[in-house]
Design a protein around this motif. Structure first.
Motif, short mmCIF file in Angstrom:
data_model
loop_
_atom_site.label_atom_id
_atom_site.label_comp_id
_atom_site.label_asym_id
_atom_site.label_seq_id
_atom_site.Cartn_x
_atom_site.Cartn_y
_atom_site.Cartn_z
N GLU A 52 0.82 -1.21 0.00
CA GLU A 52 0.00 0.00 0.00
C GLU A 52 0.85 1.26 0.00
OE1 GLU A 52 -2.36 -0.53 3.47
OE2 GLU A 52 -3.53 -2.20 2.61
N LYS A 53 1.98 1.21 0.71
CA LYS A 53 2.84 2.39 0.85
C LYS A 53 3.83 2.54 -0.29
CE LYS A 53 4.44 5.73 3.65
NZ LYS A 53 3.62 6.85 4.13
N LEU A 54 4.38 1.43 -0.77
CA LEU A 54 5.51 1.47 -1.69
C LEU A 54 5.22 0.86 -3.06
CD1 LEU A 54 8.12 0.26 0.94
CD2 LEU A 54 7.93 2.60 0.06
N GLY A 55 4.09 0.17 -3.19
CA GLY A 55 3.78 -0.49 -4.45
C GLY A 55 3.84 0.44 -5.64
N GLY A 56 4.43 -0.05 -6.72
CA GLY A 56 4.60 0.75 -7.92
C GLY A 56 5.90 1.53 -7.96
N PHE A 57 6.74 1.38 -6.94
CA PHE A 57 8.02 2.10 -6.93
C PHE A 57 8.85 1.77 -8.16
CE2 PHE A 57 9.20 -1.94 -5.08
CZ PHE A 57 10.47 -2.17 -5.56
N TRP A 58 8.64 0.56 -8.71
CA TRP A 58 9.43 0.12 -9.86
C TRP A 58 9.15 0.96 -11.10
CZ3 TRP A 58 6.27 -3.05 -6.89
CH2 TRP A 58 4.95 -3.21 -7.34
N ARG A 111 13.12 6.70 -1.49
CA ARG A 111 11.87 6.48 -0.75
C ARG A 111 12.12 5.91 0.65
NH1 ARG A 111 7.11 4.34 -4.71
NH2 ARG A 111 5.92 5.01 -2.87
N MET A 112 13.36 6.01 1.13
CA MET A 112 13.64 5.47 2.44
C MET A 112 12.95 6.25 3.55
SD MET A 112 15.18 2.69 1.87
CE MET A 112 15.56 2.22 3.55
N ASP A 113 12.62 7.52 3.29
CA ASP A 113 11.85 8.26 4.29
C ASP A 113 10.45 7.68 4.44
OD1 ASP A 113 11.22 9.07 1.70
OD2 ASP A 113 10.76 11.12 2.28
N GLU A 114 9.89 7.20 3.33
CA GLU A 114 8.58 6.55 3.39
C GLU A 114 8.66 5.21 4.12
OE1 GLU A 114 6.31 6.61 -0.35
OE2 GLU A 114 7.88 7.92 -1.13
N ALA A 116 10.81 4.54 6.54
CA ALA A 116 10.92 4.87 7.96
C ALA A 116 9.56 5.23 8.55
CB ALA A 116 11.91 6.02 8.14
N GLU A 117 8.77 5.96 7.78
CA GLU A 117 7.43 6.34 8.25
C GLU A 117 6.55 5.10 8.43
OE1 GLU A 117 3.59 8.95 6.64
OE2 GLU A 117 5.57 9.21 5.72
N LEU A 118 6.64 4.17 7.50
CA LEU A 118 5.86 2.94 7.58
C LEU A 118 6.22 2.13 8.82
CD1 LEU A 118 4.02 0.69 6.43
CD2 LEU A 118 5.96 -0.04 5.01
N LEU A 119 7.50 2.09 9.16
CA LEU A 119 7.97 1.24 10.26
C LEU A 119 7.86 1.90 11.63
CD1 LEU A 119 11.15 -0.30 8.60
CD2 LEU A 119 8.82 -1.19 8.63
N SER A 120 7.70 3.20 11.65
CA SER A 120 7.64 3.90 12.93
C SER A 120 6.40 3.45 13.71
CB SER A 120 7.59 5.41 12.70
OG SER A 120 6.39 5.79 12.06
N GLY A 121 6.56 3.35 15.01
CA GLY A 121 5.45 2.94 15.86
C GLY A 121 5.39 1.46 16.13
N TYR A 122 6.13 0.65 15.36
CA TYR A 122 6.21 -0.78 15.62
C TYR A 122 7.39 -1.06 16.57
CZ TYR A 122 2.95 -1.82 11.79
OH TYR A 122 1.84 -1.90 10.98
N PRO A 123 7.24 -2.06 17.43
CA PRO A 123 8.29 -2.32 18.45
C PRO A 123 9.42 -3.23 17.96
CG PRO A 123 6.44 -3.79 18.84
CD PRO A 123 6.05 -2.91 17.66
N GLY A 171 22.93 2.71 3.84
CA GLY A 171 23.55 3.03 5.12
C GLY A 171 23.32 4.48 5.53
N ALA A 172 23.45 5.38 4.58
CA ALA A 172 23.28 6.81 4.87
C ALA A 172 21.86 7.17 5.25
CB ALA A 172 23.73 7.63 3.66
N SER A 173 20.89 6.33 4.89
CA SER A 173 19.50 6.62 5.21
C SER A 173 19.22 6.53 6.71
CB SER A 173 18.56 5.66 4.47
OG SER A 173 18.58 4.36 5.06
N GLY A 174 20.02 5.75 7.44
CA GLY A 174 19.83 5.60 8.87
C GLY A 174 18.63 4.76 9.28
N VAL A 175 18.03 4.05 8.33
CA VAL A 175 16.79 3.31 8.63
C VAL A 175 17.06 1.97 9.30
CG1 VAL A 175 14.77 2.22 7.58
CG2 VAL A 175 15.50 4.48 6.80
N CYS A 176 18.19 1.34 8.98
CA CYS A 176 18.42 -0.05 9.41
C CYS A 176 19.61 -0.17 10.36
CB CYS A 176 18.62 -0.94 8.19
SG CYS A 176 17.18 -0.99 7.10
N ASP A 177 19.73 -1.34 10.97
CA ASP A 177 20.74 -1.60 11.99
C ASP A 177 21.87 -2.50 11.51
OD1 ASP A 177 19.05 -0.32 14.06
OD2 ASP A 177 17.79 -2.09 13.80
N VAL A 178 21.60 -3.38 10.56
CA VAL A 178 22.56 -4.40 10.15
C VAL A 178 22.54 -4.52 8.63
CG1 VAL A 178 23.25 -6.83 10.35
CG2 VAL A 178 22.07 -5.72 12.26
#
Length: 293
Positions: A52-58, A111-114, A116-123, A171-178
């Motif tokens: 729903e958030k990212l579909g069609g990015f291709w 679209r890494m900001d999108e 991050a927005e999608l994942l925010s709020g999840y534990p 890496g520069a996006s800061g979204v992930c850990d590994v």
């Protein structure tokens, strides 16, 4: 040892659901192999919320001829509810199972900001960052003839440069850990004659971002027949102080904790005595062979 890269379903399976029973089976199988903690890290593109958030990015990426394949790939995979997945894994944690909640997150150009927005709020406890496609080319899907044919018409150094650039931007996006399977681009066995520049840049991306990198047994099950990362890249990580996790990248129960003893030997060979675990996106050290804490 840890197994910090696990999927609940094979790529061939479309509709699926998360169950406590399956999580428990994964934990039991891992513990029998000497792994003290696992991370469930299902692909983000498995979930309807991602579509729903990212579909069609291709449609914004180069490679028009490969766009239908990407669209079909997403339609096949994006069938699971993210909230259900999170609820089940959190319940498994509450029951005392040695599992942490994660995702494998692909790099989405611009679209890494999108994401991050999608994942925010999840534990989430840990987020793996991966590069599985360059433009619309899903370079690691080696059972697709169109995908495989691309390997024969592209310059290998150019492929590695594009992959490395994507890793740097991830890496520069800061979204992930590994960084998951940091040199996945070698999967088909196509490696530059002198890959040092790319190894150096990937290492610098990990250092600059503060991300850990995973040592994965999955490469031993692929055409390249070598762990991720390659020994020269692993040595660069260790010398640069990049923390490590260990992983099987299993998609079915038999591959959970695959070759954990062999990975432990690899770590010993480069002088690594501790791994990096995660809780709530915060790192902590785990002795090799020790408890997940």
């Amino acid at each position: 040892m840890l197994d910090y890269h696990l999927h609940l379903w094979p790529h061939s399976q479309s509709d699926a659901r998360t169950t406590i029973e399956q999580v428990a089976q994964y934990c039991e199988h891992a513990m029998a192999a000497g792994v003290t903690e696992i991370a469930l890290t299902e692909h983000l593109f498995r979930f309807t919320q991602a579509k729903e958030k990212l579909g069609g990015f291709w449609n914004d990426l180069p490679g028009e001829a490969l766009r239908p394949g990407m669209a079909a790939y997403w339609d096949h995979h994006a069938r699971v509810d993210l909230d259900d997945y999170v609820t089940v894994v959190e319940e498994a944690k509450a029951q005392g199972l040695p599992v942490v909640l994660g995702l494998e997150v692909d790099y989405y150009q611009d679209r890494m900001d999108e994401v991050a927005e999608l994942l925010s709020g999840y534990p989430f406890d840990v987020l793996l960052g991966s590069v599985h496609w360059l433009g619309t080319w899903r370079f690691d899907v080696l059972n697709d003839p169109l995908v495989l044919a691309e390997w024969d018409v592209r310059q290998i150094d150019a492929v590695w440069d594009e992959y490395t650039r994507a890793m740097e931007e991830l890496g520069a996006s800061g979204v992930c850990d590994v960084f998951a399977h940091p040199d996945l681009v070698k999967i088909a066995g196509r490696v530059p004659a002198v890959p040092d520049e790319f190894y150096d840049r990937i290492t610098e991306a990990a250092v600059a971002s503060g991300m850990a990198a995973e040592l994965s047994s999955a490469g031993w099950r692929k055409p390249v027949g070598e762990e991720y990362p390659a020994p020269p890249l692993l040595r660069r990580f260790v010398e640069a102080g990049v923390p490590l996790t260990t992983a099987s990248d299993a998609h079915t129960l038999p591959d959970v904790a695959d070759r954990a003893e062999e990975m432990q030997a690899v770590l010993k060979g480069v002088g690594v005595t501790s791994l990096q675990g995660f809780r709530h996106r915060r790192p902590h050290r785990v002795p090799v062979g020790g408890s997940g804490g």
